[in-house]
Design a protein around this motif. Sequence first.
Motif, PDB file in Angstrom:
ATOM      1  N   UNK A 458      69.575 -34.572  91.734  1.00 25.88           N
ATOM      2  CA  UNK A 458      70.218 -33.508  90.973  1.00 25.88           C
ATOM      3  C   UNK A 458      69.193 -32.477  90.513  1.00 25.88           C
ATOM      4  N   UNK A 459      67.983 -32.962  90.191  1.00 29.13           N
ATOM      5  CA  UNK A 459      66.919 -32.041  89.784  1.00 29.13           C
ATOM      6  C   UNK A 459      66.558 -31.074  90.897  1.00 29.13           C
ATOM      7  N   UNK A 460      66.508 -31.569  92.144  1.00 27.01           N
ATOM      8  CA  UNK A 460      66.205 -30.693  93.277  1.00 27.01           C
ATOM      9  C   UNK A 460      67.314 -29.663  93.467  1.00 27.01           C
ATOM     10  N   UNK A 461      68.576 -30.068  93.272  1.00 30.28           N
ATOM     11  CA  UNK A 461      69.685 -29.118  93.373  1.00 30.28           C
ATOM     12  C   UNK A 461      69.519 -27.978  92.367  1.00 30.28           C
ATOM     13  N   UNK A 462      69.189 -28.330  91.122  1.00 25.61           N
ATOM     14  CA  UNK A 462      69.004 -27.312  90.084  1.00 25.61           C
ATOM     15  C   UNK A 462      67.850 -26.376  90.457  1.00 25.61           C
ATOM     16  N   UNK A 463      66.760 -26.945  90.966  1.00 29.48           N
ATOM     17  CA  UNK A 463      65.598 -26.135  91.366  1.00 29.48           C
ATOM     18  C   UNK A 463      65.974 -25.145  92.462  1.00 29.48           C
ATOM     19  N   UNK A 464      66.753 -25.591  93.444  1.00 22.85           N
ATOM     20  CA  UNK A 464      67.156 -24.713  94.545  1.00 22.85           C
ATOM     21  C   UNK A 464      68.088 -23.621  94.038  1.00 22.85           C
ATOM     22  N   UNK A 465      69.025 -23.976  93.144  1.00 22.23           N
ATOM     23  CA  UNK A 465      69.943 -22.972  92.592  1.00 22.23           C
ATOM     24  C   UNK A 465      69.182 -21.899  91.817  1.00 22.23           C
ATOM     25  N   UNK A 466      68.149 -22.309  91.086  1.00 20.17           N
ATOM     26  CA  UNK A 466      67.354 -21.347  90.315  1.00 20.17           C
ATOM     27  C   UNK A 466      66.580 -20.416  91.239  1.00 20.17           C
TER      28      UNK A 466
END
Length: 478
Positions: A458-466
Amino acid sequence: MSTSKAGAATSIRRRRRLLKNHESLVALFQLAADVVLASLLMYFLTQLKFDDFPSPYRVLTVLSAFGLWFIYSSNGVYRRFSGYLKGCLRLTSSWALLMLLLALIGFVTKTSEIFSREILLTWAFSVLILQNASFCLVSYLSKKYKENFGRHLPVLVIGTGSVAEHLVDSLNKNRWLPDKVIGCVKSLESDDTLTVANTRVLGGLEHIRNLIKEHDIRRIYIALPMKASEHIEGLNIDLLDQNVDVIWAPDIFALNLLNHSVREVAGVPLISLNESPLTSSKVSTVMKGVMDRSIAAIALIGLSPLMFWVAYKVKQSSPGPVFFKQDRHGWDGKVIKVWKFRSMKLHAEENGEVKQATKEDPRITDIGRMIRRTSIDELPQLINVLQGTMSLVGPRPHAVAHNDYYSDKINAYLARHRIKPGITGLAQISGYRGETETIDKMEKRVEYDLAYINNWSLGLDVKILIKTPMSLLAKDIY
């Protein structure tokens, strides 16, 4: 030994756990301390403002404690150490993810208005600062303790290849393990030209008994390629009388892996070589789904004025529908309808072949060129996310015809369908958006897609969205 005794011994061995939990006590202490710290600070701030601990804040504290424990454990915030800066960044991103999830829960339940923004902002930033300070302090103290008082365990590594090199580097950098690598031993399968960085090659297998006595070795790691697996049983038997721990580090990375993991069933160790992340972790899958649909719903509401304007301009640009729906492969290869704003004039494909857009493509309308360059044409895929056929983050879905073309030209190409396709992805923020006119470019996109699947969190998803808005500034999108 009789047959009955041999069977009984086998039964006893099967009942023993073969995969042991090596969770660090210090890591567990840090995790528990952060949960207590966040809870106590919330209590202290509410007491200052209200002289009480109101019920909504109690519920929020409990949710935060469970969320913090789950997210930090899932992301391995304290289980690995790669430096103070990276550790703080990993901790900060995990805390930011928790805050995002709590904000989404507040939005969905319409309870965010009952909380004091002053308390929440003070609490969020204070806890983050204190957690980072605690992490650095405990890391420093544990490092000093290990250096001055820790019991070192002399270790040998059998092998001199890439797996051995990676293993030596990992053991030397792991602050939790007492293992101290004395050197490496060449196996019968080793190439004489191979060396392991920053580690001595002490000799061959014929010298191993002398090396064990000379350096008082207590543990041996076998890091050999898969082709040498036939020698491992003989090595183990040969070392049984040496009173050393023997640990096998199989070179499964020589295989083409996808979301690999190790677990056990009834005491039998299982190595997953190819598995979908959406089936291997149910809790993370649910959380990803909740995050996807929540953000998609908020985005559709917030972006509705822009989307209505684009729809009007598309309708004016040329005859045809506002939306373009194309068959593409989704999760597990199922064909889905992917929504986009129509950016081209209506046209028939030659011989049924789907031709990618190119620079100065006459089929693209004026508004189409603008929305393609900025990826605004992808916004209707938020509807796909609400439908559950797509995710916010994942490998971009390709046209069915493109999949048929590339599937026999690029190794593991279709493995990108083991997870839901996304509106954005790791490949897109890494510069692989738009036209893929060569096999090499498509190979790089697939490489990033598989890297995303193998490292999904989930952390990687947030990083990509940012990072996605910055990637929209690319100049090579047609």
